[in-house]
Design a protein around this motif. Structure first.
Motif, PDB file in Angstrom:
ATOM      1  N   GLY A 260       0.787  -1.221   0.000  1.00  0.00           N
ATOM      2  CA  GLY A 260       0.000   0.000   0.000  1.00  0.00           C
ATOM      3  C   GLY A 260       0.822   1.275   0.000  1.00  0.00           C
ATOM      4  O   GLY A 260       0.302   2.353   0.298  1.00  0.00           O
ATOM      5  N   MET A 261       2.098   1.157  -0.392  1.00  0.00           N
ATOM      6  CA  MET A 261       2.985   2.316  -0.348  1.00  0.00           C
ATOM      7  C   MET A 261       2.988   3.114  -1.650  1.00  0.00           C
ATOM      8  O   MET A 261       3.223   4.325  -1.641  1.00  0.00           O
ATOM      9  N   ILE A 262       2.794   2.436  -2.792  1.00  0.00           N
ATOM     10  CA  ILE A 262       2.891   3.085  -4.099  1.00  0.00           C
ATOM     11  C   ILE A 262       1.868   2.464  -5.044  1.00  0.00           C
ATOM     12  O   ILE A 262       1.256   1.437  -4.735  1.00  0.00           O
ATOM     13  N   THR A 263       1.709   3.079  -6.214  1.00  0.00           N
ATOM     14  CA  THR A 263       0.952   2.458  -7.299  1.00  0.00           C
ATOM     15  C   THR A 263       1.906   1.555  -8.086  1.00  0.00           C
ATOM     16  O   THR A 263       3.083   1.456  -7.763  1.00  0.00           O
ATOM     17  N   GLU A 264       1.420   0.926  -9.125  1.00  0.00           N
ATOM     18  CA  GLU A 264       2.240  -0.021  -9.889  1.00  0.00           C
ATOM     19  C   GLU A 264       3.073   0.630 -10.992  1.00  0.00           C
ATOM     20  O   GLU A 264       3.667  -0.058 -11.805  1.00  0.00           O
ATOM     21  N   GLY A 265       3.161   1.952 -11.012  1.00  0.00           N
ATOM     22  CA  GLY A 265       3.833   2.645 -12.106  1.00  0.00           C
ATOM     23  C   GLY A 265       5.304   2.293 -12.259  1.00  0.00           C
ATOM     24  O   GLY A 265       6.047   2.197 -11.283  1.00  0.00           O
ATOM     25  N   ILE A 266       5.712   2.087 -13.511  1.00  0.00           N
ATOM     26  CA  ILE A 266       7.097   1.775 -13.843  1.00  0.00           C
ATOM     27  C   ILE A 266       7.324   2.217 -15.289  1.00  0.00           C
ATOM     28  O   ILE A 266       6.363   2.351 -16.061  1.00  0.00           O
ATOM     29  N   ARG A 267       8.555   2.470 -15.671  1.00  0.00           N
ATOM     30  CA  ARG A 267       8.838   2.969 -17.023  1.00  0.00           C
ATOM     31  C   ARG A 267       9.405   1.880 -17.912  1.00  0.00           C
ATOM     32  O   ARG A 267      10.255   1.102 -17.504  1.00  0.00           O
ATOM     33  N   LEU A 268       8.945   1.903 -19.152  1.00  0.00           N
ATOM     34  CA  LEU A 268       9.538   1.042 -20.170  1.00  0.00           C
ATOM     35  C   LEU A 268      11.025   1.389 -20.331  1.00  0.00           C
ATOM     36  O   LEU A 268      11.414   2.536 -20.137  1.00  0.00           O
ATOM     37  N   PRO A 269      11.851   0.381 -20.597  1.00  0.00           N
ATOM     38  CA  PRO A 269      11.501  -0.969 -21.024  1.00  0.00           C
ATOM     39  C   PRO A 269      11.137  -1.939 -19.902  1.00  0.00           C
ATOM     40  O   PRO A 269      10.881  -3.106 -20.171  1.00  0.00           O
ATOM     41  N   LEU A 270      11.121  -1.486 -18.640  1.00  0.00           N
ATOM     42  CA  LEU A 270      10.646  -2.353 -17.565  1.00  0.00           C
ATOM     43  C   LEU A 270       9.125  -2.395 -17.591  1.00  0.00           C
ATOM     44  O   LEU A 270       8.471  -1.435 -18.004  1.00  0.00           O
ATOM     45  N   THR A 271       8.584  -3.504 -17.147  1.00  0.00           N
ATOM     46  CA  THR A 271       7.137  -3.702 -17.139  1.00  0.00           C
ATOM     47  C   THR A 271       6.699  -4.173 -15.756  1.00  0.00           C
ATOM     48  O   THR A 271       7.511  -4.588 -14.927  1.00  0.00           O
ATOM     49  N   VAL A 272       5.400  -4.120 -15.519  1.00  0.00           N
ATOM     50  CA  VAL A 272       4.848  -4.541 -14.227  1.00  0.00           C
ATOM     51  C   VAL A 272       5.139  -6.023 -13.991  1.00  0.00           C
ATOM     52  O   VAL A 272       5.148  -6.831 -14.930  1.00  0.00           O
ATOM     53  N   PHE A 273       5.385  -6.379 -12.753  1.00  0.00           N
ATOM     54  CA  PHE A 273       5.752  -7.721 -12.329  1.00  0.00           C
ATOM     55  C   PHE A 273       4.766  -8.777 -12.854  1.00  0.00           C
ATOM     56  O   PHE A 273       3.553  -8.610 -12.771  1.00  0.00           O
ATOM     57  N   SER A 274       5.297  -9.867 -13.381  1.00  0.00           N
ATOM     58  CA  SER A 274       4.478 -10.926 -13.985  1.00  0.00           C
ATOM     59  C   SER A 274       3.539 -11.561 -12.966  1.00  0.00           C
ATOM     60  O   SER A 274       3.958 -11.907 -11.851  1.00  0.00           O
ATOM     61  N   GLU A 275       2.310 -11.755 -13.370  1.00  0.00           N
ATOM     62  CA  GLU A 275       1.314 -12.337 -12.463  1.00  0.00           C
ATOM     63  C   GLU A 275       1.713 -13.729 -12.000  1.00  0.00           C
ATOM     64  O   GLU A 275       1.458 -14.110 -10.845  1.00  0.00           O
ATOM     65  N   ALA A 276       2.355 -14.504 -12.862  1.00  0.00           N
ATOM     66  CA  ALA A 276       2.709 -15.882 -12.514  1.00  0.00           C
ATOM     67  C   ALA A 276       3.711 -15.957 -11.361  1.00  0.00           C
ATOM     68  O   ALA A 276       3.767 -16.966 -10.648  1.00  0.00           O
ATOM     69  N   LEU A 277       4.490 -14.899 -11.178  1.00  0.00           N
ATOM     70  CA  LEU A 277       5.518 -14.902 -10.137  1.00  0.00           C
ATOM     71  C   LEU A 277       5.053 -14.254  -8.834  1.00  0.00           C
ATOM     72  O   LEU A 277       5.739 -14.348  -7.808  1.00  0.00           O
ATOM     73  N   ARG A 278       3.901 -13.619  -8.855  1.00  0.00           N
ATOM     74  CA  ARG A 278       3.448 -12.872  -7.680  1.00  0.00           C
ATOM     75  C   ARG A 278       3.220 -13.755  -6.455  1.00  0.00           C
ATOM     76  O   ARG A 278       3.584 -13.346  -5.338  1.00  0.00           O
ATOM     77  N   PRO A 279       2.648 -14.951  -6.586  1.00  0.00           N
ATOM     78  CA  PRO A 279       2.470 -15.782  -5.386  1.00  0.00           C
ATOM     79  C   PRO A 279       3.784 -16.101  -4.680  1.00  0.00           C
ATOM     80  O   PRO A 279       3.840 -16.148  -3.443  1.00  0.00           O
ATOM     81  N   GLN A 280       4.859 -16.293  -5.450  1.00  0.00           N
ATOM     82  CA  GLN A 280       6.156 -16.614  -4.845  1.00  0.00           C
ATOM     83  C   GLN A 280       6.694 -15.436  -4.042  1.00  0.00           C
ATOM     84  O   GLN A 280       7.202 -15.613  -2.918  1.00  0.00           O
ATOM     85  N   LEU A 281       6.577 -14.232  -4.583  1.00  0.00           N
ATOM     86  CA  LEU A 281       7.046 -13.056  -3.861  1.00  0.00           C
ATOM     87  C   LEU A 281       6.148 -12.782  -2.657  1.00  0.00           C
ATOM     88  O   LEU A 281       6.634 -12.436  -1.569  1.00  0.00           O
ATOM     89  N   LYS A 282       4.854 -12.956  -2.831  1.00  0.00           N
ATOM     90  CA  LYS A 282       3.936 -12.722  -1.713  1.00  0.00           C
ATOM     91  C   LYS A 282       4.237 -13.681  -0.564  1.00  0.00           C
ATOM     92  O   LYS A 282       4.221 -13.297   0.611  1.00  0.00           O
ATOM     93  N   GLN A 283       4.550 -14.930  -0.891  1.00  0.00           N
ATOM     94  CA  GLN A 283       4.905 -15.896   0.141  1.00  0.00           C
ATOM     95  C   GLN A 283       6.184 -15.476   0.864  1.00  0.00           C
ATOM     96  O   GLN A 283       6.284 -15.593   2.096  1.00  0.00           O
ATOM     97  N   ALA A 284       7.157 -14.982   0.119  1.00  0.00           N
ATOM     98  CA  ALA A 284       8.405 -14.509   0.736  1.00  0.00           C
ATOM     99  C   ALA A 284       8.133 -13.339   1.670  1.00  0.00           C
ATOM    100  O   ALA A 284       8.732 -13.245   2.757  1.00  0.00           O
ATOM    101  N   MET A 285       7.244 -12.452   1.271  1.00  0.00           N
ATOM    102  CA  MET A 285       6.888 -11.316   2.124  1.00  0.00           C
ATOM    103  C   MET A 285       6.216 -11.791   3.413  1.00  0.00           C
ATOM    104  O   MET A 285       6.468 -11.251   4.490  1.00  0.00           O
ATOM    105  N   GLN A 286       5.399 -12.804   3.304  1.00  0.00           N
ATOM    106  CA  GLN A 286       4.749 -13.374   4.487  1.00  0.00           C
ATOM    107  C   GLN A 286       5.758 -14.065   5.393  1.00  0.00           C
ATOM    108  O   GLN A 286       5.740 -13.901   6.623  1.00  0.00           O
ATOM    109  N   GLN A 287       6.665 -14.819   4.791  1.00  0.00           N
ATOM    110  CA  GLN A 287       7.687 -15.526   5.574  1.00  0.00           C
ATOM    111  C   GLN A 287       8.586 -14.554   6.331  1.00  0.00           C
ATOM    112  O   GLN A 287       9.047 -14.849   7.444  1.00  0.00           O
ATOM    113  N   SER A 288       8.826 -13.397   5.739  1.00  0.00           N
ATOM    114  CA  SER A 288       9.677 -12.398   6.374  1.00  0.00           C
ATOM    115  C   SER A 288       8.908 -11.500   7.342  1.00  0.00           C
ATOM    116  O   SER A 288       9.514 -10.623   7.974  1.00  0.00           O
ATOM    117  N   GLY A 289       7.603 -11.688   7.411  1.00  0.00           N
ATOM    118  CA  GLY A 289       6.786 -10.902   8.335  1.00  0.00           C
ATOM    119  C   GLY A 289       6.437  -9.522   7.845  1.00  0.00           C
ATOM    120  O   GLY A 289       6.002  -8.671   8.624  1.00  0.00           O
TER     121      GLY A 289
END
Length: 292
Positions: A260-289
């Motif tokens: 809840g800190m920022i919106t998803e804005g990013i500049r090309l050539p970078l793109t918004v984080f792939s949906e398929a990888l989001r569960p893995q990062l979300k789990q890491a965030m949970q594991q780290s508290g």
């Protein structure tokens, strides 16, 4: 000497790619509250490669003014053109930063002598403390320890961010140069070990999303408290890897969006984080508290 956890701060953007100034202010306040020791504005993680010179300078000035001397501000001012690097470094000096971070000149593929002369020129041209930044995985340019050793004798070169992840090289730098410059990690997974060996801090991507934990871990490691540092680093390990599932700062920006800190804005050539990888990062965030 600047020590501890130094966040390589993202540059928040709107959905159209414009700089989100209110979100930047919110992030700076977050780091002040959570105990970050220094802020690195407009480095690699801050998407410096896609910001215009005027935007680059505005972000630096905005952060300096908001911090108002409470913690050090380091400005990323490197470029592959010496004239641009000098221009950015001088602008950062005028803005009131405490030091500048200068990446090795990317794409040009200079010799070691070229690297020495490049950084020597900038150091002699702008009278401000300067930190070398070696990240060969991004620049196709690797500053060897012999070259760092030569540059360490220049008075206003005060440190190096070693982002090679090679602990043997880092320990060699500490043995050769730590009496003249500070050796900082630029690689979160190996940062604890480098600090336990005598490094003075970590210019960190992970600190964007876990600033308090990173500050505590860095303090323990610098103090030589391996048991405490390892305990904290174990908590951070899932983030150290997951925040690089795609090119930095793509996952970091998405993690901050989830917080809840920022919106998803990013500049090309970078793109918004792939949906398929989001569960893995979300789990890491949970594991780290970081999130529930």
């Amino acid at each position: 000497m600047i020590t501890g956890s130094m966040v390589a701060l993202i540059t928040p953007m709107t959905s159209t790619g414009d700089i989100d100034w209110p979100a930047l202010r919110k992030l700076v306040d977050f780091h002040l509250q959570e105990g970050t020791n220094a802020i690195v504005a407009v480095g690699t993680t801050g998407e410096s490669a896609t910001l215009s010179v005027s935007e680059h300078c505005m972000v630096i000035k905005h952060v300096v003014d908001q911090i108002n001397g409470r913690i050090p501000v380091i400005a990323g001012t490197g470029a592959n053109s010496p004239h641009e690097a000098i221009e950015l470094t001088e602008a950062a000096r005028v803005a009131g930063v405490d030091a500048c971070l200068l990446v090795t000149p990317y794409y040009n593929k200079p010799t070691q002598e070229g690297l020495f002369q490049f950084h020597k020129l900038i150091a002699e041209s702008v009278s401000i403390p300067q930190i070398l930044y070696n990240v060969p995985g991004r620049t196709a340019c690797d500053m060897q320890n012999d070259t760092v050793d030569r540059l360490a004798s220049i008075n206003n070169i005060i440190g190096i961010k070693d982002a090679t992840g090679d602990l043997d090289r880092g320990r060699d730098l500490i043995a050769r140069c730590s009496d003249r410059i500070a050796i900082y990690s630029g690689d979160d997974p190996t940062a604890m070990e480098l600090m336990l060996a005598g490094g003075k801090g970590d210019i960190s991507v992970t600190a964007n999303v876990a600033p308090k934990l990173m500050a505590q871990m860095c303090a323990a490691a610098i103090a030589g408290d391996r048991e405490r540092a390892q305990q904290l680093d174990n908590q951070l390990l899932p983030l150290h890897s997951s925040l690089f599932l795609e090119s930095n700062p793509i996952p970091t920006k998405w993690a901050l969006y989830e917080m809840g800190m920022i919106t998803e804005g990013i500049r090309l050539p970078l793109t918004v984080f792939s949906e398929a990888l989001r569960p893995q990062l979300k789990q890491a965030m949970q594991q780290s508290g970081i999130i529930q």
